[in-house]
Design a protein around this motif. Structure first.
Motif, PDB file in Angstrom:
ATOM      1  N   SER A 102     -29.407  22.628   7.892  1.00  0.00           N
ATOM      2  CA  SER A 102     -29.997  22.037   6.692  1.00  0.00           C
ATOM      3  C   SER A 102     -31.189  21.139   7.014  1.00  0.00           C
ATOM      4  N   GLU A 103     -31.381  20.818   8.299  1.00  0.00           N
ATOM      5  CA  GLU A 103     -32.403  19.850   8.684  1.00  0.00           C
ATOM      6  C   GLU A 103     -33.467  20.413   9.614  1.00  0.00           C
ATOM      7  N   GLU A 104     -33.203  21.543  10.271  1.00  0.00           N
ATOM      8  CA  GLU A 104     -34.126  22.037  11.283  1.00  0.00           C
ATOM      9  C   GLU A 104     -34.263  23.544  11.191  1.00  0.00           C
ATOM     10  N   PRO A 105     -35.297  24.116  11.824  1.00  0.00           N
ATOM     11  CA  PRO A 105     -35.412  25.576  11.854  1.00  0.00           C
ATOM     12  C   PRO A 105     -34.268  26.188  12.640  1.00  0.00           C
ATOM     13  N   LEU A 106     -34.133  27.514  12.522  1.00  0.00           N
ATOM     14  CA  LEU A 106     -32.986  28.217  13.094  1.00  0.00           C
ATOM     15  C   LEU A 106     -33.265  28.703  14.509  1.00  0.00           C
ATOM     16  N   ALA A 107     -34.174  28.033  15.210  1.00  0.00           N
ATOM     17  CA  ALA A 107     -34.473  28.362  16.605  1.00  0.00           C
ATOM     18  C   ALA A 107     -34.831  27.075  17.342  1.00  0.00           C
ATOM     19  N   ARG A 108     -34.599  27.078  18.650  1.00  0.00           N
ATOM     20  CA  ARG A 108     -34.970  25.945  19.498  1.00  0.00           C
ATOM     21  C   ARG A 108     -35.288  26.467  20.895  1.00  0.00           C
ATOM     22  N   VAL A 109     -35.966  25.633  21.677  1.00  0.00           N
ATOM     23  CA  VAL A 109     -36.417  26.040  23.005  1.00  0.00           C
ATOM     24  C   VAL A 109     -36.056  24.967  24.022  1.00  0.00           C
ATOM     25  N   VAL A 110     -35.624  25.407  25.195  1.00  0.00           N
ATOM     26  CA  VAL A 110     -35.430  24.532  26.340  1.00  0.00           C
ATOM     27  C   VAL A 110     -36.279  25.089  27.476  1.00  0.00           C
ATOM     28  N   LEU A 111     -37.077  24.230  28.094  1.00  0.00           N
ATOM     29  CA  LEU A 111     -37.891  24.636  29.237  1.00  0.00           C
ATOM     30  C   LEU A 111     -37.344  23.960  30.478  1.00  0.00           C
ATOM     31  N   LEU A 112     -36.856  24.763  31.423  1.00  0.00           N
ATOM     32  CA  LEU A 112     -36.462  24.261  32.734  1.00  0.00           C
ATOM     33  C   LEU A 112     -37.700  24.365  33.620  1.00  0.00           C
ATOM     34  N   HIS A 113     -38.331  23.236  33.850  1.00  0.00           N
ATOM     35  CA  HIS A 113     -39.706  23.210  34.332  1.00  0.00           C
ATOM     36  C   HIS A 113     -39.795  22.834  35.802  1.00  0.00           C
ATOM     37  N   SER A 114     -40.686  23.499  36.540  1.00  0.00           N
ATOM     38  CA  SER A 114     -41.053  23.110  37.897  1.00  0.00           C
ATOM     39  C   SER A 114     -42.473  23.603  38.145  1.00  0.00           C
ATOM     40  N   PRO A 115     -43.140  23.112  39.182  1.00  0.00           N
ATOM     41  CA  PRO A 115     -44.544  23.490  39.393  1.00  0.00           C
ATOM     42  C   PRO A 115     -44.759  24.979  39.645  1.00  0.00           C
ATOM     43  N   ASP A 116     -43.826  25.648  40.294  1.00  0.00           N
ATOM     44  CA  ASP A 116     -44.054  27.039  40.721  1.00  0.00           C
ATOM     45  C   ASP A 116     -43.307  28.075  39.884  1.00  0.00           C
ATOM     46  N   VAL A 117     -42.140  27.730  39.376  1.00  0.00           N
ATOM     47  CA  VAL A 117     -41.340  28.668  38.600  1.00  0.00           C
ATOM     48  C   VAL A 117     -40.600  27.904  37.522  1.00  0.00           C
ATOM     49  N   SER A 118     -40.567  28.474  36.322  1.00  0.00           N
ATOM     50  CA  SER A 118     -39.881  27.839  35.200  1.00  0.00           C
ATOM     51  C   SER A 118     -39.029  28.870  34.488  1.00  0.00           C
ATOM     52  N   ASP A 119     -37.981  28.394  33.829  1.00  0.00           N
ATOM     53  CA  ASP A 119     -37.135  29.243  32.992  1.00  0.00           C
ATOM     54  C   ASP A 119     -37.287  28.791  31.551  1.00  0.00           C
TER      55      ASP A 119
END
Length: 423
Positions: A102-119
């Motif tokens: 009821s308060e937010e869109p139906l999708a979200r994102v998480v970024l597992l971040h590093s300088p060379d490779v990210s998920d």
């Protein structure tokens, strides 16, 4: 455009109110990119796909509806990447984390971040199907690597119940009536106290292995999906240690996008039918016979138009004003199987772009409480990535790992006889 949820959407929303029913994808990206670029990409993708600019409210008639007013941006969380398995641990948590619909869109994102490779992890409510997630991930990836490459807003289209062939339209006599007050399984309780956890196993076939699997399936006159189902069904049978014939059921989500009255293209939504095939297995069951049997039963469901019945069944069920127990029973009834296998097939996503590499793409789903195993497959640039999701409350970890490994080894053993074939 604001509208009521369709019967299928309403059902998934209702199930999601009981327990999170989510879909998650993970894109392994090699190379450096900024968080700011990702935020800009998410802003555009939210505008491109109409359903991502909606939230769910309850109207005056106590019906859930999609509204476009007051929808914030897609939320993003940035976390320092902690290693190769960090993504699977985070996805396991995302699958069980509900949306504040009821308060937010139906999708979200998480970024597992590093300088060379990210998920890059994308999670959304299951009123969107797996292919919707693949299109979303492609759009995000392309907007990061080549901004403006998908600068086209998709149109709002009618709800799926208006897109089914007329024979299954509103008022059709084929609409099914359910007497859930009689059929409720009394073993289904509101047992909220137990600790629930989803586990993930994962592996992939190289482009060469994937190529050879496709070639062998063509040689055997079946599909890659049929072969995947056969491998996991046989592995599950062997794990039962039974010398007798047993019947195993396999749930296969079926893509409806090309079977509707108007094209829905790449729109975000749930455009699937749930086809359950049934197979008698014994010690003499042959791999490719089983793979062809899966293909035949799915084709039969299409020919008999059973793939169109989901919306009318959902509408009939919702008219009973179900409670939590009857809703769980309904979900168990329509998805009752020993294993579910969902295959997105080969996805047209560029893997080298803007100095970055899309190395792998995995996806999985929460599933329902009664589903012990769900196998999900996505193929990009010929690399077939497989996730094996299981619930330890329903199947021991040792057994799950044996089933997963057994299926993988069975597929690899069949590749030895495959002819060479290039995409």
């Amino acid at each position: 455009m604001n509208r009521l949820l369709t019967p299928s959407e309403h059902l998934m929303w209702l199930l999601g109110c009981d327990r999170a029913i989510n879909v998650s994808l993970c894109a392994r990206i090699r190379g450096a990119f900024s968080v700011e670029r990702l935020v800009e990409a998410l802003g555009w993708v939210q505008r491109r796909h109409p359903l991502l600019s909606k939230r769910i409210l309850i109207d005056r008639q106590q019906q859930p509806c999609l509204v476009s007013q007051g929808v914030p941006p897609i939320p993003i969380q940035v976390i320092k990447r902690l290693g190769e398995e960090h993504w699977s641990q985070e996805i396991s948590a995302q699958l069980l984390h509900p949306f504040s619909w009821s308060e937010e869109p139906l999708a979200r994102v998480v970024l597992l971040h590093s300088p060379d490779v990210s998920d890059l992890l994308l999670t959304y409510h299951h009123i969107g199907d797996g292919l919707s997630g693949a299109y979303l991930m492609r759009d995000i990836w392309c907007e990061i690597t080549e901004p403006g490459s998908y600068r086209e807003r998709l149109p709002e289209i009618p709800s799926i119940d208006r897109l089914l062939p007329p024979v299954y339209g509103e008022g059709e006599k084929n609409t099914v009536d359910f007497d859930w007050g009689v059929k409720v399984d009394q073993t289904i309780q509101l047992d909220e106290a137990y600790h629930e956890r989803i586990h993930l196993l994962h592996w992939y076939f190289s482009p060469l292995e994937t190529n050879r699997l496709v070639a062998r399936c063509r040689q055997e006159q079946t599909t890659v999906h049929g072969a995947l189902c056969a491998a996991f069904l046989l592995s599950l049978y062997h794990e039962t240690s039974s010398s007798k014939e047993i019947v195993l059921k396999c749930l296969s989500p079926f893509n409806l996008r090309n079977y509707l009255t108007i094209p829905v293209g790449e729109n975000f939504g749930e455009y699937i039918a749930r086809v359950v095939t049934s197979h008698s297995l014994n010690q003499q069951t042959q791999f490719w016979d089983l793979a062809r049997q899966v293909k035949h039963q799915i084709n039969l469901a299409v020919m008999e138009k059973k793939i169109y019945q989901g919306s009318s069944k959902a509408k009939s069920f919702l008219s009973t004003k179900p409670n939590k127990i009857t809703t769980r029973q309904y979900a168990k009834n329509i998805t009752s199987s020993d294993i579910a296998i969902t295959n997105l097939g080969r996805l047209d996503i560029p893997v080298h772009q803007g100095g970055l590499e899309l190395e792998k793409l995995y996806f999985t789903v929460t599933g329902f409480r009664h589903q012990p195993i769900i196998v999900a497959i996505a193929t990009t640039a010929g690399k077939m990535c497989v996730t094996f999701r299981y619930q330890e409350s329903l199947i021991p970890s040792g057994s799950a790992q044996k089933i997963n490994t057994g299926a993988m080894e069975k597929l690899r053993s069949e590749l030895a006889h495959a002819p060479q074939l290039s995409f």
